[in-house]
Design a protein around this motif. Structure first.
Motif, short mmCIF file in Angstrom:
data_model
loop_
_atom_site.label_atom_id
_atom_site.label_comp_id
_atom_site.label_asym_id
_atom_site.label_seq_id
_atom_site.Cartn_x
_atom_site.Cartn_y
_atom_site.Cartn_z
N SER A 5 11.34 10.57 -5.46
CA SER A 5 10.20 9.08 -5.26
C SER A 5 11.04 8.25 -5.33
N ILE B 129 -1.05 8.39 -6.71
CA ILE B 129 0.12 8.03 -6.79
C ILE B 129 1.23 7.69 -4.80
N SER C 50 12.43 -0.94 -2.46
CA SER C 50 11.29 -1.83 -3.68
C SER C 50 11.09 -1.64 -4.39
N PRO D 14 5.46 0.85 -0.62
CA PRO D 14 6.83 0.38 -0.32
C PRO D 14 7.66 -0.34 0.59
N GLY E 163 7.51 0.75 -5.45
CA GLY E 163 7.98 1.54 -5.15
C GLY E 163 8.90 2.24 -6.65
N LEU F 181 6.60 2.94 -9.39
CA LEU F 181 4.94 3.75 -8.76
C LEU F 181 6.01 5.51 -9.40
N THR F 182 7.22 5.15 -8.71
CA THR F 182 8.16 6.20 -9.93
C THR F 182 7.27 6.28 -11.72
N SER G 151 2.71 4.95 -2.45
CA SER G 151 4.11 5.83 -2.88
C SER G 151 4.60 5.16 -1.32
N TRP H 143 12.87 6.92 -1.61
CA TRP H 143 11.97 6.49 -0.98
C TRP H 143 11.95 5.32 -1.64
N ALA H 144 11.70 4.67 -2.92
CA ALA H 144 11.02 3.83 -3.20
C ALA H 144 12.50 2.44 -2.96
N THR I 200 4.99 7.91 -12.34
CA THR I 200 4.42 9.08 -12.40
C THR I 200 4.67 9.78 -13.14
#
Length: 219
Positions: A162, A79, A171, A87, A174, A177-178, A83, A165-166, A181
């Motif tokens: 996380s 992941i 994104s 994104p 993104g 993806l978080t 990540s 960051w996305a 997790t």
């Protein structure tokens, strides 16, 4: 406090690789660093990597480890790679993006807040903080300070960082993806709590009864 020299190559190379994948996703350095929020994100990333060198954390199996939980690390790595790159790529291609520079800057703020929350407990625990689910030599139960309210602040910081960051890349992928997790993270939380309960018995049971796992008032 001495730098964690054994982990230094992994921290520095990991940071460079993570940033490199993001730059690659955005199509190169010029395109990536044309955005002030992404410049700020990069600075924050390197500051936190530098701080991690002095945190005292390790990857030691210690005196006792739950090796059955190591599969979580592979999921986190996968992941993490996605990540780092995806994104930025979706930001460049305008796929499922959230509009506005305010979204980027809010992402930077969340990334800094999450990174701070991620590292703070590592400094508190020092050598007792391991990337593995393990009991370290001289392990003691910490129930004060930030640990007086939530039992896994570093994991909460990981999720917030996380998400930040996305959002810095606007994104939606993104953000997804978080969310992905969370299941392996909760599996790690359960494994860690089982190990701590076996190690500290009623003291940990009492501590667990009066605190929250991740989010006060919710979970």
């Amino acid at each position: 406090m001495k730098p964690a020299l054994k982990l230094a190559p992994f921290i520095l190379l990991g940071t460079l690789a993570y940033l490199g994948l993001a730059v690659l996703g955005w199509g190169g350095f010029a395109a990536f660093f044309a955005h002030p929020p992404l410049i700020a994100l990069t600075i924050a990333l390197f500051i936190m990597a530098g701080a991690a060198l002095f945190s005292g954390g390790n990857l030691s199996p210690g005196e006792r480890e739950d090796r059955s939980n190591r599969w979580v690390l592979a999921i986190f790595a996968l992941i993490g790679l996605l990540s780092a790159w995806l994104p930025a790529y979706t930001d460049r291609t305008e796929f499922w993006t959230l509009d506005g520079e305010a979204v980027r800057w809010s992402g930077v703020v969340l990334f800094v807040a999450g990174g701070t929350l991620r590292l703070w407990p590592v400094f508190v625990l020092g050598h007792r903080f391991s990337g593995l689910v393990a009991i370290q030599p001289g392990h003691k139960l910490v129930t004060s300070g930030i640990y007086g309210t939530i039992r896994h602040p570093s994991y909460l910081g990981l999720l917030i960082g996380s998400l930040g960051w996305a959002l810095a890349f606007r994104s939606g992928v993104g953000v997804l993806l978080t969310a992905l997790t969370i299941p392996p993270l909760l599996a790690r939380v359960r494994a860690e709590e089982a190990l701590l309960l076996a190690q500290f018995g009623s003291d940990y049971a009492a501590y667990r009864a009066r605190t929250w796992r991740l989010v006060p008032g919710l979970y």
